[in-house]
Structures are given as C-alpha cells and as structure tokens.
Design a protein around this motif. Structure first.
Motif, PDB file in Angstrom:
ATOM      1  N   SER A 280       0.826  -1.208   0.000  1.00 47.08           N
ATOM      2  CA  SER A 280       0.000   0.000   0.000  1.00 47.08           C
ATOM      3  C   SER A 280       0.862   1.261   0.000  1.00 47.08           C
ATOM      4  O   SER A 280       0.590   2.218  -0.729  1.00 47.08           O
ATOM      5  CB  SER A 280      -0.926   0.013   1.229  1.00 47.08           C
ATOM      6  OG  SER A 280      -1.836  -1.055   1.186  1.00 47.08           O
ATOM      7  N   ARG A 281       1.916   1.251   0.808  1.00 47.48           N
ATOM      8  CA  ARG A 281       2.798   2.424   0.861  1.00 47.48           C
ATOM      9  C   ARG A 281       3.510   2.630  -0.463  1.00 47.48           C
ATOM     10  O   ARG A 281       3.628   3.761  -0.957  1.00 47.48           O
ATOM     11  CB  ARG A 281       3.817   2.254   1.985  1.00 47.48           C
ATOM     12  CG  ARG A 281       3.226   2.317   3.389  1.00 47.48           C
ATOM     13  CD  ARG A 281       4.301   2.446   4.446  1.00 47.48           C
ATOM     14  NE  ARG A 281       5.143   1.271   4.529  1.00 47.48           N
ATOM     15  CZ  ARG A 281       4.914   0.238   5.333  1.00 47.48           C
ATOM     16  NH1 ARG A 281       3.838   0.242   6.112  1.00 47.48           N
ATOM     17  NH2 ARG A 281       5.738  -0.789   5.366  1.00 47.48           N
ATOM     18  N   LEU A 282       3.999   1.551  -1.065  1.00 41.54           N
ATOM     19  CA  LEU A 282       4.740   1.673  -2.317  1.00 41.54           C
ATOM     20  C   LEU A 282       3.857   2.153  -3.465  1.00 41.54           C
ATOM     21  O   LEU A 282       4.258   3.015  -4.256  1.00 41.54           O
ATOM     22  CB  LEU A 282       5.377   0.329  -2.681  1.00 41.54           C
ATOM     23  CG  LEU A 282       6.579  -0.104  -1.836  1.00 41.54           C
ATOM     24  CD1 LEU A 282       6.974  -1.537  -2.174  1.00 41.54           C
ATOM     25  CD2 LEU A 282       7.758   0.831  -2.051  1.00 41.54           C
ATOM     26  N   LEU A 283       2.649   1.601  -3.579  1.00 41.88           N
ATOM     27  CA  LEU A 283       1.787   1.979  -4.692  1.00 41.88           C
ATOM     28  C   LEU A 283       1.172   3.354  -4.495  1.00 41.88           C
ATOM     29  O   LEU A 283       0.776   4.003  -5.459  1.00 41.88           O
ATOM     30  CB  LEU A 283       0.688   0.921  -4.877  1.00 41.88           C
ATOM     31  CG  LEU A 283       1.180  -0.475  -5.279  1.00 41.88           C
ATOM     32  CD1 LEU A 283       0.010  -1.378  -5.638  1.00 41.88           C
ATOM     33  CD2 LEU A 283       2.157  -0.399  -6.450  1.00 41.88           C
ATOM     34  N   ARG A 284       1.087   3.802  -3.262  1.00 36.33           N
ATOM     35  CA  ARG A 284       0.602   5.159  -3.019  1.00 36.33           C
ATOM     36  C   ARG A 284       1.599   6.197  -3.518  1.00 36.33           C
ATOM     37  O   ARG A 284       1.231   7.299  -3.918  1.00 36.33           O
ATOM     38  CB  ARG A 284       0.346   5.347  -1.520  1.00 36.33           C
ATOM     39  CG  ARG A 284      -0.322   6.663  -1.162  1.00 36.33           C
ATOM     40  CD  ARG A 284      -0.664   6.715   0.316  1.00 36.33           C
ATOM     41  NE  ARG A 284      -1.641   5.704   0.677  1.00 36.33           N
ATOM     42  CZ  ARG A 284      -2.126   5.539   1.898  1.00 36.33           C
ATOM     43  NH1 ARG A 284      -1.704   6.315   2.894  1.00 36.33           N
ATOM     44  NH2 ARG A 284      -3.017   4.600   2.142  1.00 36.33           N
TER      45      ARG A 284
END
Length: 482
Positions: A280-284
């Motif tokens: 989630s953090r990376l794709l955000r």
C-alpha cells in the motif's frame, strides 16, 4: 549471521513466520476436521460439511464487509486513529451480525431441505459470529505489524479444536458434536484477541454512536466488502451449484478435490496479508520501486504456484486416498481437471490485493463481478451435464477469464504493464498451443493429460518471458525498510 540479518530483517521474519505459522496451524485444524469427517463418517458427511462450510464462508463476508482490510490499510498509514477505527468497526459489525443471524434462521428453515446440511450450517454460523469479531482484533495486530499475536490466537484456537475433536471421537459423538469443536476453538480465539487488545493497545473507552464517522467508514468499506463477498462467492460457487445436481457423496468427493483450490487461495492471501501494508505504501507513492515490487511478486509467486500445481497433478491418484481415505479416491480425476486453476487462483489473489492497494475500485469489483456471473452460468450448465467434472472445468474457465481481465488492466495502468503483457501472452499462448495440439493429435479424449501440458507451457513461458528468479527480486520483497 550478519548477512542473513540484512537479507531477512528481524521484524519481517517475525511477522512472516507469525502469519504463516499461525494461519497454517489454524487452517490445518480446519483441514484436519475435513480429514476426520471423511475418514470417520465418509464422503456423504464430507459433502454435508462442505456445503455448510461454503455457505458459512460466504456469510462471514457480510459482517466483515471490508472493515478488516479497511482497518489495516488506514491504521498502517496513521496509527493515531486506533480508537476511532476500532470502536467504529465494532459498532458496524454488531449491526451486520444481527442481519446474518436473521438471514441464517430463515434460510436454514426454508432454504436447506437436507437435515444434515442444515444442522451443520447452524453450527458453523455460530462460529462465523465469533470469527468476525476475532478478525477485527487481528486487523489491529496486522496494521501495527505485531503478527505474533495473530499466531498466538490461532494456536490457542487450534489446540482447543484438537482437544474437543479428540474427546468427541473418543466418546463416539455424532457429527455435529465433532464439528462444534470449531466453535469452541473460535470462542477461545476471540476472547484472547480482546484481552490482548485491552492490555497491549489501549483502544480507549467505548465511543458513542457517531453517524457521521460510521457513515464515512461504511461508505469507504462497502466497495471492498462487496468485493470480498464476490471473492467468497467466486471461491465457493462451485460447491453451492453442484449441490443442486449431485448427491452428498459426489459433493464430498468434489469437496476433497476443491480443498487444493481453497488452500492455494489461503496461501496467496496469507502472503499478501504480510505484504499488504508495504504494498500500500509503495503503490501510493507511484514509484519505480513499487512497479518492481509488483513484478517480483507476480513472477516468483506464479513460478512457485505452477510448480506446485504440476506436483499435485502428478500425485493426484495417490494423494487423495492417502489424505482422505479410499472412499475419496474417485475424486482424483476431478482434481486433475481442477489443477490448472491453482496457479490462476494464486495470480488472481495477488492481483486483487495489488488493485486494492492502488485503490482501483472499478477494476477489482468489476472483474470479480464478471467472474462470479460467468462462473455461475458455466457451473450451472456444466454441472447439470457433466456433474463434478463439469463443475471443475467451469472453475478453470472462470479463473482464466478473471486472470485475463486483471492482466488487461495491469497493462493499461502504471503498475508493471510489461509484466502484465508478458503473462497475458503466456496464458493465451499456452491455451492456444494446447487446443491446437490436442486437435491435431485427436487426443481430446485425454483432456486431463493435456491440462498437465498446459501447466508446463505456462511454467516455461513465464521463465522465457520474465526470466529466472533473481536474488535482488527476493531482497526487494524482503526489504523491511520500504
């Protein structure tokens, strides 16, 4: 040791071992329950249990309604919202469990004609009501990346289940009493989760009902919840449809084969549960590292799933009698038909989480909706004509369609489009070669052997298009600093 510590950071090791270990123990208890039923009570009882478990699994998604995944996603980004999110999801779950109770009572009395299936359905519904609140506690542990508490809960659950089931078997108890072991274990798990939350996380006093907050959370969770229901239907629609056309004995044989599909889904879900906060953090951030992370997941996960599927196909005639007993030996042919769905199920589960993390709601909702609709039509048509074999073929076709749609949208987006195009070519190419080869050699009558050839085509095609696994890809997946 220093090199090992750098490659496998301590927190990632603890979280991964806790999730996989705890869930493995919990799922092993559920799986052993099916084995006990098959060996002690026979394929008819396994069919009754499989039907009740399928219905209960779908109804579990109603009080969940995406609340657990929402809690993980939001708290992994901002842990200061613990009190608001914790009590809000419990308010919503309380209302939704009431709806499930009312529906279960009406459906059990007027929707299930078979008394054996009905009684087991009621037992498993009690487990569902406890399980949904236990999963709320687990969502908090996952968001704070304290997966060891999840493992502790599930270990206690499994110990209680095994103790109850062992005592029931020793006393020669009836089937519903044996299955009630799952309820006893779930009760212990739920109580333990609440105690840990109270002592370790301090969610604060009970918050009053807040229409604005609850409406906002409900609106945010509803799309995920509907998707979870679709996902459960996608996984269990075959059992529910087949039950209308075959006796419980045949349904039990199909259930034995379908455990491998369910197991593949659970393994993929466990993997993504560990990796979802990081994903989630990376794709955000829409970074190149996020795309590389998705490629590593898809490539290495698919290779492992394909190798495992090929092994299951080869061992099917001996595997089912060994695990479930000779009464389930006829299910080997069904399992071999179902095996090509296993790598597709793994791939689809990973892509589902990728699109959820990327907040592409239309993609994951629309794709699963299409899969359930097409899958239901195929299941009804093929089950009515060919029984369990037709139902298994419908499962493979459904998962193939879902994979094709997911990969199309992966190509259209900015998350690993090259890998998406490569895998789409692999699946379409393998299927085309399979159909042409079978037609030219006039070997369509040996369809289960050609399905093994299809798996080999997918394996070699993936290696050719995406290359061999690389050490840096595994380091990226294991990097705890992301």
């Amino acid at each position: 040791m220093a090199v090992l510590a750098r490659a496998f950071p301590r927190r990632l090791l603890v979280n991964s071992a806790s999730i996989f270990g705890g869930e493995a123990i919990a799922r092993l208890a559920t799986f052993l329950m099916a084995v006990i039923i098959a060996r002690r009570f026979g394929s008819v009882a396994l069919g009754e249990y499989g039907y009740a478990l399928a219905m209960a699994s779908i109804l579990l998604m109603v009080p969940d309604l995406g609340l657990n995944l929402f809690a993980v996603r939001e708290l992994s980004a901002d842990k200061r919202r613990l009190q608001t999110i914790f009590w809000s999801i419990h308010w919503l779950k309380t209302i939704l469990t009431g709806i499930v109770i009312v529906f279960a009572l009406f459906f059990g009395e007027w929707g299930i004609a078979d008394e054996g299936r009905r009684l087991l359905f009621y037992v498993l519904i009690v487990r569902v009501l406890l399980q949904t609140f236990s999963q709320a506690s687990m969502a908090i542990f996952k968001a704070f990346e304290r997966m060891q508490y999840v493992a502790l809960q599930q270990s206690v659950n499994s110990l209680v289940v095994m103790a109850w089931a062992g005592a029931a078997l020793a006393l020669h108890a009836r089937l519903p009493v044996v299955v009630a072991a799952l309820v006893a274990g779930q009760l212990a798990e739920t109580i333990l989760g609440w105690l840990i939350i109270r002592d370790k996380f301090s969610p604060g006093p009970l918050r009053n009902w807040d229409n604005e907050v609850l409406s906002t959370i409900f609106a945010a969770c509803l799309p995920i919840g509907i998707t979870a229901i679709l996902e459960a239907l996608n996984l269990r629609i075959d059992i529910l449809v087949l039950a209308a056309y075959v006796p419980s004995r045949v349904l039990g044989q199909f259930q034995a084969a379908a455990w491998f599909a369910v197991g593949t889904f659970l393994v993929a879900s466990l993997l993504m549960t560990v990796l979802f906060p990081k994903l989630s953090r990376l794709l955000r951030e829409h970074s190149a590292r996020g795309s590389a992370y998705v490629v590593s997941l898809l490539k290495n996960g698919l290779l492992l799933a394909t190798l495992g599927s090929l092994a299951v196909w080869l061992m099917a005639p001996n595997l089912l009698p060994l695990v479930f007993g000779r009464d389930l030996a006829p299910a080997a042919k069904t399992l071999r038909i179902l095996v090509p769905a296993l790598p597709l199920i793994f791939l689809n589960t990973v892509l589902f989480y990728v699109f959820v993390a990327a907040r592409r709601r239309f993609v994951y909702m629309g794709t699963l909706g299409l899969g359930v609709g097409v899958g239901a039509v195929l299941c009804f048509y093929l089950s009515a004509r060919y029984g369990a074999a037709g139902c298994a073929a419908a499962d493979v076709a459904r998962e193939f369609i879902i994979s094709a749609v997911y990969l199309y949208f992966l190509i259209q987006g900015n998350h690993a489009p090259i890998a998406g195009l490569a895998l789409l070519k692999v699946f379409l190419g393998a299927t085309t070669v399979l159909v042409v080869s079978a037609f030219l050699t006039s070997s369509l009558g040996h369809g289960d052997q050609w399905l093994a050839v299809w798996i080999v085509f997918v394996l070699t095609g993936t290696l050719f298009m995406l290359g061999l696994p690389r050490r840096r890809e595994w380091r990226l997946l294991m990097d705890d600093r992301l």
